[in-house]
Design an enzyme around this catalytic site. Structure first.
Site, PDB file in Angstrom:
ATOM      1  CE1 TYR A 147      -3.670   2.673   0.587  1.00  0.00           C
ATOM      2  CE2 TYR A 147      -2.339   3.187   2.398  1.00  0.00           C
ATOM      3  CZ  TYR A 147      -3.386   3.486   1.546  1.00  0.00           C
ATOM      4  OH  TYR A 147      -4.096   4.734   1.772  1.00  0.00           O
ATOM      5  CG  ASP A 242       5.654   4.199   0.516  1.00  0.00           C
ATOM      6  OD1 ASP A 242       6.112   4.576   1.706  1.00  0.00           O
ATOM      7  OD2 ASP A 242       4.607   3.800   0.157  1.00  0.00           O
ATOM      8  CE  LYS A 270       1.215   4.936   8.248  1.00  0.00           C
ATOM      9  NZ  LYS A 270       1.132   4.552   7.056  1.00  0.00           N
TER      10      LYS A 270
END
Ligand code: PLP
Length: 427
Positions: A147, A242, A270
């Site tokens: 994702y 990522d 995050k």
């Protein structure tokens, strides 16, 4: 175990569903894959959160990864408060943005220049646009089960064969967009080689989670990531790591350091945002300089580099650097993961527990789990029962099987013991 009180959360969820789509602002929060309804949280502190009915939980979701220092860490809260008191947004440069960029650059040698964004999705979206502009190619390669946020191009599932172009994974994504994305099995360097043979001159970039977190925790072999680096280099495509989950999760660096790979571009979010809406894209200077205002690739944001978020991010990164909580985090996670495996054996429950540093997933399958297809062998109904059993005992795991659990520096040995006792009863 007595059922915990849930009346207030039940009422709140009813009210929420009238005005918020599905009662939530991000789908997985709605508990669809585990059933029931979410507990509404009112506060967090350290390793714990409290819900509207007053129940405490030891939190292993940690806002889906950012809170490596636990909830409401005083130094971060006070940095945000101080910044907010001076002004919450200017849309004009501030010195703190330079400071944050320097801190991140210091931890990621591959990042020569940075652009701050508000979300990981934006960082990834920009990385792809940049890669396409830089290489003057259109195709993007991703891996199934990964994702990368909800940009159109990436909501794509695998095509019918290894080297067919993808089809949309969400309504509203034009087929033509999905067809610019190839989705390959995670960990499978041979299929990438095949893809490069077929589409080589058209592939702009390969984007990968260097340790996957979004199909549950899946750890690749080093040689897979090495193959990505070699193939992209040889074929003139960019390699995008990522690291929205993995950045600062294993140490004051990225997974790229652990595996010894230098990507062209890196996406962060995050942990890097200190629990605030802040993410970043960084990488090679010659590629990054394609961004506006220096280059032809447009990207911007009214709240990008927001002073409150930047202050919180700096505070969080400074704490991580100073306190180095990582060795203790590894040790606590190992203890928890080993305990879960032991309990599963004793109860004769088939699980496969994947972990990497302070990040793990309990898959309800004999395993091994090494890609999306093997992850999907998990019995999600069993996970749902496990999840609810833990929840009822004040242990908050992510409300979906294909997610990672995280630990924070605030998790104590006592927390781990309590969790293992609850896991024993759940099994
Ligand atoms: C969470 C996540 C994103 C998206 O970040 P948002 O801030 O939710 O937009 C992108 N990539 C990975 C690997 C993620 O885990």
């Amino acid at each position: 175990m007595a059922q915990r009180k849930i009346e207030k959360s039940r009422r709140l969820f009813k009210r929420a569903q009238k005005v918020l789509v599905g009662g939530v602002n991000s789908p997985v929060r709605a508990f669809k894959s585990v059933g029931g309804f979410p507990s509404f949280v009112v506060r967090g502190r350290g390793s714990k959160i409290w819900d509207a009915d007053g129940n405490p939980y030891i939190d292993y979701c940690l806002s889906w990864g950012p809170l490596i220092l636990g909830h409401a860490r005083p130094e971060i809260v006070s940095a945000a408060q101080k910044a907010a008191a001076l002004g919450t947004s200017y849309g004009i440069p501030t010195e703190a943005e330079i400071h944050l960029a320097e801190l991140i650059g210091g931890a990621f040698p591959s990042i020569q220049k940075i652009r701050l964004t508000n979300s990981g999705t934006e960082a990834v979206m920009t990385a792809l646009r940049l890669a396409r502009a830089f290489t003057k190619r259109d195709l993007i390669v991703k891996f199934s089960g990964a994702y990368h946020g909800h940009a159109d191009n990436l909501l794509v599932q695998a095509g019918s064969g290894l080297t067919t172009l993808g089809s949309p994974d969400s309504a509203g994504v034009p087929k033509a967009f999905a067809e610019t994305t190839l989705s390959l099995p995670y960990g499978d360097a041979a299929s990438l080689q095949e893809a490069f043979q077929k589409w080589g001159t058209k592939i702009a970039a390969v984007i990968v989670e260097p340790v996957a977190g979004n199909m549950g925790t899946v750890v690749p072999e080093k040689k897979f990531l090495e193959a990505l680096r070699n193939l992209t280099k040889k074929r003139g495509a960019l390699l995008i790591f990522d690291e929205v989950i993995t950045g600062f999760r294993f140490g004051f660096y990225g997974a790229q350091k652990i595996f010894g790979i230098t990507p062209d571009l890196t996406c962060l979010g995050k942990i890097a945002g200190g629990g605030f809406p802040l993410a970043a894209l960084g990488g090679r200077r010659d590629v990054m300089d394609y961004l506006s205002p220096l280059g032809p690739v447009y990207q911007g944001g009214t709240l990008s580099g927001n002073p409150v978020a930047v202050a919180a991010a700096i505070a969080a990164l400074r704490l991580l650097k100073k306190e180095n909580p990582y060795p203790a985090l590894y040790e606590k996670t190992e203890k928890l993961v080993a305990g879960i495996k032991t309990e599963a054996n004793l109860s004769r429950v088939s699980v496969s527990v994947n972990s990497f540093g302070p990040m793990f997933t309990v898959f309800f399958t004999d395993g091994p789990v090494y890609d999306y297809a093997s992850a999907k062998k998990s019995d999600v109904k069993k996970y749902a029962r496990f999840f609810h059993s833990l929840l009822n005992e004040g242990i908050y795991f992510p409300p979906a099987q294909f997610e990672a659990c995280f630990l924070s520096s605030a998790h104590s040995d006592r927390d781990i013991e309590k969790t293992l006792a609850a896991v024993r009863r759940a099994f």
